[in-house]
Design a protein around this motif. Structure first.
Motif, PDB file in Angstrom:
ATOM      1  N   ILE A  47     -13.629   9.899  11.573  1.00  0.00           N
ATOM      2  CA  ILE A  47     -12.433   9.467  12.318  1.00  0.00           C
ATOM      3  C   ILE A  47     -12.533   7.987  12.653  1.00  0.00           C
ATOM      4  N   ASN A  48     -13.702   7.553  13.089  1.00  0.00           N
ATOM      5  CA  ASN A  48     -13.883   6.124  13.392  1.00  0.00           C
ATOM      6  C   ASN A  48     -13.751   5.275  12.134  1.00  0.00           C
ATOM      7  N   ASN A  49     -14.228   5.784  11.011  1.00  0.00           N
ATOM      8  CA  ASN A  49     -14.104   5.039   9.765  1.00  0.00           C
ATOM      9  C   ASN A  49     -12.647   4.954   9.313  1.00  0.00           C
ATOM     10  N   LEU A  50     -11.895   6.047   9.491  1.00  0.00           N
ATOM     11  CA  LEU A  50     -10.484   6.042   9.085  1.00  0.00           C
ATOM     12  C   LEU A  50      -9.667   5.023   9.871  1.00  0.00           C
ATOM     13  N   ALA A  51     -10.065   4.775  11.118  1.00  0.00           N
ATOM     14  CA  ALA A  51      -9.337   3.799  11.923  1.00  0.00           C
ATOM     15  C   ALA A  51      -9.471   2.391  11.359  1.00  0.00           C
ATOM     16  N   ALA A  52     -10.505   2.157  10.539  1.00  0.00           N
ATOM     17  CA  ALA A  52     -10.717   0.823   9.974  1.00  0.00           C
ATOM     18  C   ALA A  52     -10.306   0.736   8.502  1.00  0.00           C
ATOM     19  N   VAL A  53      -9.777   1.813   7.942  1.00  0.00           N
ATOM     20  CA  VAL A  53      -9.368   1.799   6.540  1.00  0.00           C
ATOM     21  C   VAL A  53      -8.101   0.963   6.380  1.00  0.00           C
ATOM     22  N   PRO A  54      -8.020   0.088   5.361  1.00  0.00           N
ATOM     23  CA  PRO A  54      -6.781  -0.687   5.145  1.00  0.00           C
ATOM     24  C   PRO A  54      -5.570   0.228   4.968  1.00  0.00           C
ATOM     25  N   SER A  55      -4.442  -0.212   5.500  1.00  0.00           N
ATOM     26  CA  SER A  55      -3.248   0.640   5.515  1.00  0.00           C
ATOM     27  C   SER A  55      -2.753   0.960   4.110  1.00  0.00           C
ATOM     28  N   ILE A  56      -3.023   0.077   3.148  1.00  0.00           N
ATOM     29  CA  ILE A  56      -2.523   0.320   1.802  1.00  0.00           C
ATOM     30  C   ILE A  56      -3.174   1.559   1.184  1.00  0.00           C
ATOM     31  N   ILE A  57      -4.378   1.916   1.660  1.00  0.00           N
ATOM     32  CA  ILE A  57      -5.039   3.125   1.160  1.00  0.00           C
ATOM     33  C   ILE A  57      -4.237   4.366   1.525  1.00  0.00           C
ATOM     34  N   PHE A  58      -3.652   4.367   2.719  1.00  0.00           N
ATOM     35  CA  PHE A  58      -2.803   5.494   3.122  1.00  0.00           C
ATOM     36  C   PHE A  58      -1.541   5.547   2.272  1.00  0.00           C
ATOM     37  N   GLY A  59      -1.047   4.377   1.861  1.00  0.00           N
ATOM     38  CA  GLY A  59       0.085   4.371   0.943  1.00  0.00           C
ATOM     39  C   GLY A  59      -0.262   4.990  -0.397  1.00  0.00           C
ATOM     40  N   LEU A  60      -1.450   4.697  -0.914  1.00  0.00           N
ATOM     41  CA  LEU A  60      -1.906   5.318  -2.167  1.00  0.00           C
ATOM     42  C   LEU A  60      -2.054   6.826  -1.995  1.00  0.00           C
ATOM     43  N   LEU A  61      -2.567   7.246  -0.824  1.00  0.00           N
ATOM     44  CA  LEU A  61      -2.698   8.673  -0.549  1.00  0.00           C
ATOM     45  C   LEU A  61      -1.331   9.344  -0.526  1.00  0.00           C
ATOM     46  N   GLY A  62      -0.356   8.729   0.140  1.00  0.00           N
ATOM     47  CA  GLY A  62       0.989   9.299   0.183  1.00  0.00           C
ATOM     48  C   GLY A  62       1.624   9.358  -1.191  1.00  0.00           C
ATOM     49  N   LEU A  63       1.408   8.311  -1.991  1.00  0.00           N
ATOM     50  CA  LEU A  63       1.954   8.295  -3.342  1.00  0.00           C
ATOM     51  C   LEU A  63       1.354   9.403  -4.192  1.00  0.00           C
ATOM     52  N   ALA A  64       0.051   9.624  -4.050  1.00  0.00           N
ATOM     53  CA  ALA A  64      -0.616  10.626  -4.879  1.00  0.00           C
ATOM     54  C   ALA A  64      -0.329  12.050  -4.423  1.00  0.00           C
ATOM     55  N   VAL A  65      -0.300  12.263  -3.102  1.00  0.00           N
ATOM     56  CA  VAL A  65      -0.185  13.633  -2.578  1.00  0.00           C
ATOM     57  C   VAL A  65       1.274  14.029  -2.361  1.00  0.00           C
ATOM     58  N   PHE A  66       1.977  13.294  -1.504  1.00  0.00           N
ATOM     59  CA  PHE A  66       3.326  13.713  -1.129  1.00  0.00           C
ATOM     60  C   PHE A  66       4.331  13.559  -2.273  1.00  0.00           C
ATOM     61  N   ILE A  67       4.204  12.482  -3.047  1.00  0.00           N
ATOM     62  CA  ILE A  67       5.155  12.240  -4.133  1.00  0.00           C
ATOM     63  C   ILE A  67       4.641  12.798  -5.445  1.00  0.00           C
ATOM     64  N   GLY A  68       3.379  12.513  -5.789  1.00  0.00           N
ATOM     65  CA  GLY A  68       2.832  12.975  -7.063  1.00  0.00           C
ATOM     66  C   GLY A  68       2.559  14.464  -7.099  1.00  0.00           C
ATOM     67  N   LEU A  69       1.922  15.000  -6.033  1.00  0.00           N
ATOM     68  CA  LEU A  69       1.530  16.414  -6.030  1.00  0.00           C
ATOM     69  C   LEU A  69       2.650  17.330  -5.544  1.00  0.00           C
ATOM     70  N   PHE A  70       3.268  16.988  -4.420  1.00  0.00           N
ATOM     71  CA  PHE A  70       4.304  17.849  -3.841  1.00  0.00           C
ATOM     72  C   PHE A  70       5.704  17.535  -4.351  1.00  0.00           C
ATOM     73  N   GLY A  71       5.884  16.441  -5.066  1.00  0.00           N
ATOM     74  CA  GLY A  71       7.185  16.116  -5.655  1.00  0.00           C
ATOM     75  C   GLY A  71       8.243  15.719  -4.648  1.00  0.00           C
ATOM     76  N   MET A  72       7.861  15.178  -3.520  1.00  0.00           N
ATOM     77  CA  MET A  72       8.839  14.744  -2.526  1.00  0.00           C
ATOM     78  C   MET A  72       9.534  13.476  -3.014  1.00  0.00           C
ATOM     79  N   PRO A  73      10.785  13.238  -2.584  1.00  0.00           N
ATOM     80  CA  PRO A  73      11.521  12.055  -3.071  1.00  0.00           C
ATOM     81  C   PRO A  73      10.943  10.763  -2.526  1.00  0.00           C
TER      82      PRO A  73
END
Length: 425
Positions: free
Chosen positions: A249-275
């Motif tokens: 949790i402490n490490n995630l607080a220091a992760v660059p925000s663009i990494i979360f964008g890559l996660l959203g692109l891969a999971v929510f859009i790529g895997l779940f097919g959200m618009p």
């Protein structure tokens, strides 16, 4: 034996050196604060000096003769004729009344560039809504062309290049003297979405998109973050697994925000097919990014509750769940809310993760729901800052001022809430 006078002299010298160090340290601190304040003032001065004109619009008010013969329009209710009509012609004719010598094709072309490219659409929409106005004269207010607006607002400013011809500059000066071209509060900026024309571009779509996205973020991140903090602090056993979770949790607080964008692109859009480019996906991505901040601040708030409160509640027979829900949580809630508001303010200013999920798209319509295409304030500012038209420079600075106002308001509310609800032990 050592002379007492020399010992006293050594002590005095030592004290002088210590006092000099203290004075230097205070000077360093004052200098650091002064540099920070100077940088802040310089930043705000630059933003305000460039952005205040974004709240001002330049208009051209003309008496337009809606001549059907001039527009090649006999029936304003006929869609085919509306599609083929020349709605720019009556605007040029209205300008020619002030400059009757402008009769050549080149002069007419330059006159047509005195108003924005959407001026003809205003005439068309007026006739479509009121076909009976065909053949009459009406007074209409048009947004000035971007180059005219820049000339009116920034003539003599070396930071802006004037792209009007000398003839157009003389026309503009003449129309300003006659009150045809005027400046007023830019209500378009707060009432419309984005546009290719700076004079028609507004921030309303981005504002609503930000509100919808932040709503999704709050609904997901706050209850999940608080629940995780309560479990880790009050119920989780102390073993290697909880230690591993806390470290991550402490490490995630220091992760660059663009990494979360890559996660959203891969999971929510790529895997779940959200618009793409919808507030729901943007809110989910920002919720993931905000969760570590909320968890850490909520755990700190829970730790600040004195152990005597827990012991007193348990002493009168309260269960562990009752102690947490009835005593610990109410006392820790001010700190939790403060941390959550600060985390939301940080999420409001994020751009990088939203760019990766498509919220950089050109959105004209105002979003109507959580699954409508939308953009947010930071992305809208990013788009305007990269546009070629000079009018978008002041709109980008005005958008920054609006965004800063939101951020300052949220942080001020967090400070007020903490002062209002905190208890002294």
């Amino acid at each position: 034996m050592t002379d007492p006078g020399s010992q006293a002299e050594l002590v005095r010298r030592s004290l002088k050196r210590r006092y000099r160090k203290e004075r230097r340290f205070r000077c360093y601190g004052i200098a650091a604060i002064a540099i920070a304040l100077f940088s802040l003032v310089a930043l705000f001065t630059d933003i305000i000096s460039k952005g205040y004109t974004g709240f001002i619009k330049t208009t051209v008010t003309l008496e337009v003769h809606l001549d059907g013969e001039l527009m090649y329009l006999n029936d304003a209710t006929d869609p085919d004729q509306i599609a083929m009509a020349d709605f720019q012609a009556p605007i040029i004719q209205a300008l020619q009344r002030y400059f009757p010598q402008a009769t050549s094709r080149g002069d007419k072309r330059e006159l047509s560039r005195m108003t924005g490219s959407y001026a003809s659409n205003q005439v068309r929409d007026l006739l479509k809504a009121n076909p009976g106005l065909l053949g009459t004269k009406v007074t209409m207010e048009f947004p000035a062309h971007d180059t005219v607006s820049v000339y009116v607002k920034h003539a003599g400013d070396s930071g802006y290049s004037i792209r009007l011809t000398e003839q157009q500059q003389r026309w503009t000066d003449e129309l300003r003297r006659k009150g045809v071209i005027d400046a007023a509060f830019n209500d378009v900026f707060f009432s419309r979405g984005d546009s290719r024309e700076p004079s028609n571009a507004g921030i309303l779509g981005a504002l609503i998109g930000s509100v919808l996205t932040m709503g999704v973020t709050l609904v997901i991140a706050f209850p999940v973050g608080v629940s995780a903090a309560v479990y880790l602090e009050e119920f989780a056993p102390r073993n290697w697994l909880t230690d591993f979770i806390e470290v991550n949790i402490n490490n995630l607080a220091a992760v660059p925000s663009i990494i979360f964008g890559l996660l959203g692109l891969a999971v929510f859009i790529g895997l779940f097919g959200m618009p793409r480019s919808v507030p729901v996906v943007g809110g989910l991505v920002l919720a993931l990014m905000t969760l570590p901040t909320i968890i850490i601040s909520s755990r700190a708030a829970i730790k600040s509750v004195p152990p005597s409160v827990r012991e007193a509640a348990q002493g009168i027979g309260a269960s562990k769940m009752q102690v947490v829900l009835h005593h610990v949580l109410p006392l820790a809630m001010p700190g939790m809310l403060t941390g959550s508001i600060i985390g939301m303010a940080q999420a409001l200013g994020e751009t990088a993760p939203l760019l990766l999920i498509g919220m950089v798209a050109f959105i004209v319509d105002i979003p109507e729901g959580f699954f409508s295409s939308a953009t947010v304030l930071p992305v809208q500012i990013f788009i305007w800052a990269g546009s070629a038209e000079q009018g978008f420079v002041e709109l980008a600075s005005a958008g920054i001022m609006v965004l800063l106002a939101f951020l300052i308001t949220m942080n001020a509310f967090a400070i007020w809430l903490r002062k209002r609800l905190e208890r002294r032990w």
